[in-house]
Design an enzyme around this catalytic site. Structure first.
Site, PDB file in Angstrom:
ATOM      1  CG  ASP A  42      -2.143   0.872   1.064  1.00 52.53           C
ATOM      2  OD1 ASP A  42      -3.250   0.296   1.030  1.00 52.53           O
ATOM      3  OD2 ASP A  42      -2.017   2.114   0.945  1.00 52.53           O
ATOM      4  CG  ASP A  65       2.708   5.135  -6.674  1.00 53.08           C
ATOM      5  OD1 ASP A  65       1.730   4.572  -7.223  1.00 53.08           O
ATOM      6  OD2 ASP A  65       2.954   6.347  -6.809  1.00 53.08           O
ATOM      7  CB  VAL A  66      -0.257   0.110  -7.596  1.00 53.10           C
ATOM      8  CG1 VAL A  66      -0.402  -0.787  -6.386  1.00 53.10           C
ATOM      9  CG2 VAL A  66      -1.285   1.236  -7.597  1.00 53.10           C
ATOM     10  CG  ASN A  92      -8.489  -3.570  -3.336  1.00 56.04           C
ATOM     11  OD1 ASN A  92      -9.680  -3.434  -3.623  1.00 56.04           O
ATOM     12  ND2 ASN A  92      -7.946  -3.027  -2.247  1.00 56.04           N
ATOM     13  CB  SER A 144     -16.376  -0.201  -9.763  1.00 61.48           C
ATOM     14  OG  SER A 144     -17.464   0.561  -9.268  1.00 61.48           O
ATOM     15  CB  SER A 146     -18.257   2.969 -11.353  1.00 63.71           C
ATOM     16  OG  SER A 146     -19.006   3.314 -10.218  1.00 63.71           O
ATOM     17  CE1 TYR A 157     -13.041   4.271  -8.754  1.00 66.30           C
ATOM     18  CE2 TYR A 157     -15.368   3.961  -9.225  1.00 66.30           C
ATOM     19  CZ  TYR A 157     -14.239   3.622  -8.500  1.00 66.30           C
ATOM     20  OH  TYR A 157     -14.308   2.642  -7.534  1.00 66.30           O
ATOM     21  CE  LYS A 161     -12.138   1.007  -9.782  1.00 70.50           C
ATOM     22  NZ  LYS A 161     -11.159   0.135  -9.103  1.00 70.50           N
ATOM     23  CB  THR A 192     -13.962   1.970   2.165  1.00 75.13           C
ATOM     24  OG1 THR A 192     -14.108   2.811   1.002  1.00 75.13           O
ATOM     25  CG2 THR A 192     -14.466   0.575   1.849  1.00 75.13           C
TER      26      THR A 192
HETATM   27  N1  LIG Z   1     -15.823   1.932  -1.620  1.00 71.15           N
HETATM   28  C1  LIG Z   1     -16.586   1.754  -2.683  1.00 71.15           C
HETATM   29  O1  LIG Z   1     -17.778   2.125  -2.693  1.00 71.15           O
HETATM   30  C2  LIG Z   1     -16.023   1.086  -3.910  1.00 71.15           C
HETATM   31  C3  LIG Z   1     -16.931   0.687  -4.899  1.00 71.15           C
HETATM   32  C4  LIG Z   1     -16.440   0.066  -6.048  1.00 71.15           C
HETATM   33  C5  LIG Z   1     -15.081  -0.146  -6.173  1.00 71.15           C
HETATM   34  N2  LIG Z   1     -14.229   0.265  -5.195  1.00 71.15           N
HETATM   35  C6  LIG Z   1     -12.805   0.022  -5.400  1.00 71.15           C
HETATM   36  O2  LIG Z   1     -12.311  -0.743  -4.322  1.00 71.15           O
HETATM   37  C7  LIG Z   1     -10.901  -0.538  -4.219  1.00 71.15           C
HETATM   38  C8  LIG Z   1     -10.551  -0.285  -2.786  1.00 71.15           C
HETATM   39  O3  LIG Z   1     -11.139   0.935  -2.378  1.00 71.15           O
HETATM   40  P1  LIG Z   1     -11.724   1.154  -0.904  1.00 71.15           P
HETATM   41  O4  LIG Z   1     -13.135   1.516  -1.060  1.00 71.15           O
HETATM   42  O5  LIG Z   1     -11.335   0.042  -0.030  1.00 71.15           O
HETATM   43  O6  LIG Z   1     -10.975   2.519  -0.535  1.00 71.15           O
HETATM   44  P2  LIG Z   1      -9.832   2.849   0.531  1.00 71.15           P
HETATM   45  O7  LIG Z   1      -9.476   4.265   0.261  1.00 71.15           O
HETATM   46  O8  LIG Z   1     -10.271   2.448   1.892  1.00 71.15           O
HETATM   47  O9  LIG Z   1      -8.635   1.896   0.102  1.00 71.15           O
HETATM   48  C9  LIG Z   1      -7.845   2.143  -1.028  1.00 71.15           C
HETATM   49  C10 LIG Z   1      -6.413   1.791  -0.675  1.00 71.15           C
HETATM   50  O10 LIG Z   1      -5.622   1.931  -1.862  1.00 71.15           O
HETATM   51  C11 LIG Z   1      -4.409   2.572  -1.499  1.00 71.15           C
HETATM   52  N3  LIG Z   1      -3.829   3.255  -2.659  1.00 71.15           N
HETATM   53  C12 LIG Z   1      -4.324   4.334  -3.322  1.00 71.15           C
HETATM   54  N4  LIG Z   1      -3.479   4.693  -4.301  1.00 71.15           N
HETATM   55  C13 LIG Z   1      -2.430   3.828  -4.248  1.00 71.15           C
HETATM   56  C14 LIG Z   1      -1.234   3.686  -4.993  1.00 71.15           C
HETATM   57  N5  LIG Z   1      -0.926   4.547  -5.992  1.00 71.15           N
HETATM   58  N6  LIG Z   1      -0.396   2.694  -4.680  1.00 71.15           N
HETATM   59  C15 LIG Z   1      -0.690   1.841  -3.662  1.00 71.15           C
HETATM   60  N7  LIG Z   1      -1.781   1.927  -2.913  1.00 71.15           N
HETATM   61  C16 LIG Z   1      -2.651   2.910  -3.203  1.00 71.15           C
HETATM   62  C17 LIG Z   1      -4.800   3.551  -0.411  1.00 71.15           C
HETATM   63  O11 LIG Z   1      -3.666   3.955   0.362  1.00 71.15           O
HETATM   64  C18 LIG Z   1      -5.822   2.744   0.380  1.00 71.15           C
HETATM   65  O12 LIG Z   1      -5.210   2.005   1.417  1.00 71.15           O
HETATM   66  C19 LIG Z   1     -10.586   0.608  -5.186  1.00 71.15           C
HETATM   67  O13 LIG Z   1     -10.070   0.067  -6.386  1.00 71.15           O
HETATM   68  C20 LIG Z   1     -11.930   1.241  -5.434  1.00 71.15           C
HETATM   69  O14 LIG Z   1     -11.970   1.906  -6.667  1.00 71.15           O
HETATM   70  C21 LIG Z   1     -14.671   0.875  -4.078  1.00 71.15           C
END
Ligand SMILES: NC(=O)c1ccc[n+]([C@@H]2O[C@H](COP(=O)([O-])OP(=O)(O)OC[C@H]3O[C@@H](n4cnc5c(N)ncnc54)[C@H](O)[C@@H]3O)[C@@H](O)[C@H]2O)c1
Length: 267
Positions: A42, A65-66, A92, A144, A146, A157, A161, A192
């Site tokens: 992360d 950083d991914v 993720n 997603s 989305s 986004y 996605k 989240t």
């Molecule tokens: N929460 C929702 O409603 C939702 C819905 C659909 C999809 N998603 C997807 O789920 C995934 C997780 O999101 P979440 O809701 O758990 O949010 P979150 O913000 O709790 O978690 C995202 C994590 O990704 C990490 N991150 C961000 N950019 C990064 C990078 N460049 N390198 C490494 N790590 C990085 C962040 O530090 C964080 O820990 C994402 O891909 C998001 O698009 C979320």
């Protein structure tokens, strides 16, 4: 969780990107609870380390950083070095950025495409040689709902996605004969840190109640169980699939709730 699922990942090694928070953290906890050893990768290195310290010797943490392909490759190699193999990759990590196309700045567009789409390509590219060397494995990508339909004000986004979803299908076909299954999870609105403002907004919660058949946002643990299923041998004949976990939102056309209209609207 039932006892039947305990040990489903015994002897398996997983990488979870974005593993320090939200859906990633819940999935790390779920995989570990079922016997996996997990590398938590992360951008938030400290949070990843705190989680690894909480979960103990079956985990390790890496600040990453991914969007940095070389760093992602080094992380996959470090995982194999530390745990001896690689079986499961959960791509993720993700971000989002609001704004219609005529409002969104170009940097935000590129950043969202980079983190949400390009990094999934990097994660798969870096993992596949290790999975193949191991005789196969499972990749799950976070898409997603989305990525299946449009939203108001989320063009980058939505595009990223949708790209993840179709990349997943192509990867599934290309690597089926390497014994690598590639699937995606398509969450709806999940509580989240990404959706914190929505969770705390009374108006947003009212809208979720009205628009989601199950009348609530989902929980990160509810996505983690879907990811664990796709990553497990329970999904042994499933590849190229986008598993929707959305409380019924995409089961709907978006038309008014006819049965809730009190008057005889068709007269
Ligand atoms: N929460 C929702 O409603 C939702 C819905 C659909 C999809 N998603 C997807 O789920 C995934 C997780 O999101 P979440 O809701 O758990 O949010 P979150 O913000 O709790 O978690 C995202 C994590 O990704 C990490 N991150 C961000 N950019 C990064 C990078 N460049 N390198 C490494 N790590 C990085 C962040 O530090 C964080 O820990 C994402 O891909 C998001 O698009 C979320």
């Amino acid at each position: 969780m039932s006892d039947e699922t305990n040990g489903r990942f015994s002897g398996k090694v997983a990488v979870v990107t974005g593993g320090a928070s939200g859906i990633g953290e819940a999935t790390v906890r779920r995989l570990v609870s079922e016997g996996a050893r997990v590398m938590i990768a992360d951008l938030q290195g400290e949070a990843a380390e705190t989680l690894a310290a909480d979960l103990g010797a079956s985990t390790d943490a890496l600040q990453l950083d991914v969007t940095d392909l070389a760093a992602v490759e080094a992380m996959m190699a470090a995982t194999v070095e530390k745990f001896g193999r690689l079986d499961i990759v959960f791509n993720n990590a993700g971000i989002s950025s609001m704004g219609r196309v005529d409002e969104l700045d170009v940097e935000s567009w590129h950043r969202v495409i980079d983190v949400d789409l390009n990094a999934v390509f990097y994660g798969c590219r870096a993992a596949i040689p290790h999975l193949r060397a191991n005789g196969g494995g499972a990749i799950v990508n976070t898409a997603s709902i989305s990525g299946l339909f449009g939203d108001w004000g989320l063009p980058a986004y939505n595009a990223a996605k949708a790209g993840v979803m179709n990349l997943t299908r192509t990867l599934a076909a290309d690597h089926a004969r390497d014994n690598i299954r590639v699937n995606a999870v398509c969450p709806g609105g999940i509580e989240t840190s990404m959706t914190d403002a929505l969770v705390r907004s009374h108006r947003a919660q009212e809208q979720y109640k009205r628009l989601v058949p199950m009348a609530r946002m989902g929980l990160a643990t509810e996505i983690a169980s879907a990811v664990a299923f796709l990553a497990s041998d329970d999904a042994s004949y499933i590849t190229g699939h986008g598993l929707v976990v959305d409380g019924g939102v995409t089961a709907m056309t978006g038309q008014p709730n006819f049965s809730a209209l009190s008057e005889r609207w068709w007269d």
